[in-house]
Design an enzyme around this catalytic site. Structure first.
Site, short mmCIF file in Angstrom:
data_model
loop_
_atom_site.label_atom_id
_atom_site.label_comp_id
_atom_site.label_asym_id
_atom_site.label_seq_id
_atom_site.Cartn_x
_atom_site.Cartn_y
_atom_site.Cartn_z
N GLU A 48 7.60 0.99 14.00
CA GLU A 48 7.97 2.27 13.40
C GLU A 48 9.06 3.00 14.16
OE1 GLU A 48 4.82 1.36 14.15
OE2 GLU A 48 4.01 0.94 12.16
N ARG A 74 -3.38 8.72 -0.36
CA ARG A 74 -3.66 7.35 -0.80
C ARG A 74 -4.51 7.32 -2.07
NH1 ARG A 74 -7.88 3.94 -0.93
NH2 ARG A 74 -7.42 1.72 -0.68
N HIS A 94 -0.73 7.78 2.95
CA HIS A 94 -2.08 7.87 3.51
C HIS A 94 -2.26 9.11 4.38
CE1 HIS A 94 -2.33 3.98 1.82
NE2 HIS A 94 -3.40 3.58 2.48
N PHE A 115 1.66 6.70 11.51
CA PHE A 115 2.61 5.92 12.33
C PHE A 115 4.03 6.45 12.22
CE2 PHE A 115 -0.40 2.59 10.44
CZ PHE A 115 -1.41 2.93 11.33
N SER A 148 0.80 -1.22 0.00
CA SER A 148 0.00 0.00 0.00
C SER A 148 0.84 1.28 0.00
CB SER A 148 -0.99 0.00 1.17
OG SER A 148 -0.31 -0.02 2.39
#
Lengths: 335, 286
Positions: A75, A184, A126, A100, A54
């Site tokens: 992360e 996104r 995103h 994140f 993604s």
């Protein structure tokens, strides 16, 4: 009118029905740009925290498997490991959702990347509410506010997939920490390969003198549409793509304030601490003029189709038009 | 690294005593800074900079050098003393610790001082950086070793275990972690605040090879580092069992001294004890 030297797509995309636009996701621009950067420099690598498809990191992994590091859902580790890799000469891109990274790992980014001044690039996918169905937990609308105040950091918000590719490639060419945010959802392509892009230089896409619309990310498209609507109403709007929030192009913004006398900023981010706030800092210390801020107004996102969310949150051409009229009304009349 | 002859060992112990007293002196002049940790790690730092590490103080950015990452940045006064005595900068500069305009910041800042490999202070992210370096060396087929010095209390952070997991996954046998197991932290004893034991078994479960040493026995520290280099396809953890505040009687074993400043009388007494210690080492070897 549209500036010829900006070499944008056909003006129909901005003046006609929305269906005229070709749609590509900014994250695809990251995927392509980082592969190009990897082709140019063997030290470029990608670290991903379990989101390779993604974030489009997968494209890099397929091309350069030996330079791709899968770090798992970690992360904080991702940021600090990248700092260590940079310390031995690598140019790591760390890719995750902006929520994140830089969301969860902000302190590691501040201490081990920025204060330590290591050559790490942070790719925040995103970003914005157009993430859609995932809802507020995954819609980063504070990421610019938390990255911009960190010394040594460069912050870039590309306007479309083509600019995202250029920004990603360019980030690998400069030495030092860079944050780039990507949306996104597929968004309109407005620039072309020939459109100028340089980190730190805002681009004027549309000439005007009554109000300046300073936009970033997918809102540049909305601002250009707004300029055509305003033209019908007899208002001449200047449209500026302010893709680099830091270091900000003071000259272009100060000039816009002086020559237009009113400014509207537009972004897919909280208005508190966003690109608009950065513009306001320049405006008040150069040519203080009325400003209006189009963006998320102190609330969280929510689930829904991206298009409806953009309408609901007031991130459309019509909202920019309204803000422009308001800003112009607030201009001081000569005595 | 070669075998430590008795003569060399004696020299190292003397160096450790000097580093201890210079560390405490710099903290006294600064009127702030942590004390217990720096004192108990003086022997480890001496072993590292004066025997174990491949490095060149005249060429701090030498590509072939091993890397020493200090994760618990608050004990940096002892690293400063070790770096100064190794020749990275003048020993005199130790007196500028934490002062206005100094290169010796309260917590280490890599870009300003030669010899530092990272910037640290907030706990838990040093091991990640060391893992990054070790991975980078592996990618390039280089043989540089990476050492990461950590505190025991920072094993309470989640970030550490993310790094431990990654090092195990990549079988980083060019990485050695060293934990200062002094059992204290700011608010009390580690086992009361947040139990860490069984620490050894935890690391082993993540595919690390673990060694326990007396953190004040320089020969043991050096031999453990040598053994670590011989371990194949596993990162190594050395748990250095230390006495918090080592070398100053009234400070030893007391968590209250983690970061408490001295009164002038305490300062005098601590310095006196540490200077006498130097003399004791000489006479013990005679």
């Amino acid at each position: 009118m549209l500036r010829e030297e900006a070499q944008l797509v056909s003006k129909d995309v901005f003046s006609q029905d929305r269906s005229c636009a070709q749609l590509i996701a900014l994250r695809d621009g990251f995927g392509k740009g980082v592969v190009r950067a990897g082709e140019k420099n063997p030290n470029v690598m990608v670290i991903c925290a379990d989101l390779s498809e993604s974030t489009r990191s997968l494209w890099f992994k397929e091309k350069f498997p030996e330079r791709f590091l899968q770090i798992g859902v970690a992360e904080q580790n991702m940021a600090a490991v990248a700092s260590g890799l940079a310390a031995v000469g690598k140019i790591p891109f760390i890719a995750s959702y902006a929520m994140f990274s830089p969301g969860r790992n902000w302190e590691q980014i501040r201490t081990t990347i920025c204060y330590n001044n290591q050559n790490v690039k942070i790719a925040g996918a995103h970003a914005g509410i157009s993430v859609g169905p995932d809802g507020a937990t995954h819609q980063a609308i504070e990421d610019v506010a938390i990255t911009r105040p960190i010394a040594n950091m460069t912050v870039i918000i590309p306007a479309d997939a083509i600019e995202a590719e250029k920004a990603t490639f360019a980030a690998a060419q400069i030495d030092g920490p860079v944050y780039i945010r990507y949306a996104r959802e597929k968004t309109p392509v407005i620039t072309t390969e020939r459109t100028p892009f340089e980190i730190g230089r805002a681009e004027v896409y549309y000439d005007g003198t009554d109000v300046a619309l300073v936009a970033s990310g997918p809102l540049v498209y909305e601002a250009l549409r707004a300029a055509y609507i305003l033209k019908e109403k007899g208002i001449s709007a200047r449209v500026i793509n302010n893709h680099t929030v830091k270091p900000i192009d003071e000259k272009t913004i100060a000039q816009a304030a002086q020559e237009c006398g009113a400014i509207v900023t537009a972004e897919e981010h909280q208005v508190q601490g966003g690109m608009g706030s950065a513009v306001a800092e320049i405006v008040v210390k150069t040519h203080a003029v009325p400003m209006e801020f189009v963006g998320v107004q102190n609330r969280f996102g929510e689930s829904g189709p991206p298009d409806l969310l953009m309408d609901k949150f007031g991130l459309r051409d019509s909202n920019i038009v309204e803000a422009a009229q308001k800003a112009i009304k607030r201009k001081k009349r000569p005595a | 690294m070669a075998y430590v002859h008795d003569e060399k060992l004696k020299k190292l112990e003397e160096t450790a005593a000097t580093i201890r007293s210079d560390t405490i002196e710099s903290v006294i002049i600064a009127k702030s800074g942590h004390i217990a940790g720096p004192l108990d790690m003086a022997d480890v730092f001496t072993a590292m900079y004066f025997h174990v590490l491949k490095h060149d103080p005249k060429n701090p950015l030498w590509e072939e050098r091993d890397r020493l990452v200090l994760s618990n940045g608050h004990i940096v006064p002892v690293q400063y003393a070790a770096l100064a005595h190794a020749g990275y900068f003048p020993v005199e500069e130790l007196k500028t610790l934490r002062q206005f305009g100094t290169r010796l910041q309260g917590h280490p800042h890599r870009p300003t001082l030669p010899g530092l490999e990272t910037t640290s202070g907030p706990l838990g992210s040093g091991l990640s950086q060391a893992v990054g370096m070790a991975l980078g060396f592996k990618m390039d087929g280089k043989s540089n070793q990476v050492y990461c010095l950590m505190s025991d209390a920072e094993q309470e952070t989640g970030n550490i275990w993310e790094a431990v997991m990654l090092a195990g996954k990549h079988k980083l046998d060019n990485l050695t972690g060293i934990i200062d197991r002094n059992n204290i932290q700011i608010d009390g004893m580690t086992e009361d605040i947040m139990p860490l034991e069984p620490l050894r078994e935890k690391y082993e479960a993540f595919n690390w090879h673990v060694l326990d040493v007396d953190g004040h026995n320089i020969r043991e520290i050096i031999e453990a580092c040598e053994e670590a280099r011989a371990i194949y396809e596993k990162p190594v953890l050395i748990i250095a069992h230390t006495i918090a505040g080592k070398g100053v009687d009234f400070m030893e074993f007391k968590y209250e001294w983690h970061s408490k400043p001295f009164t002038p009388e305490e300062a005098k007494e601590a310095l006196h004890e540490l200077r006498t210690l130097g003399g004791k080492i000489q006479s013990e070897h005679q």
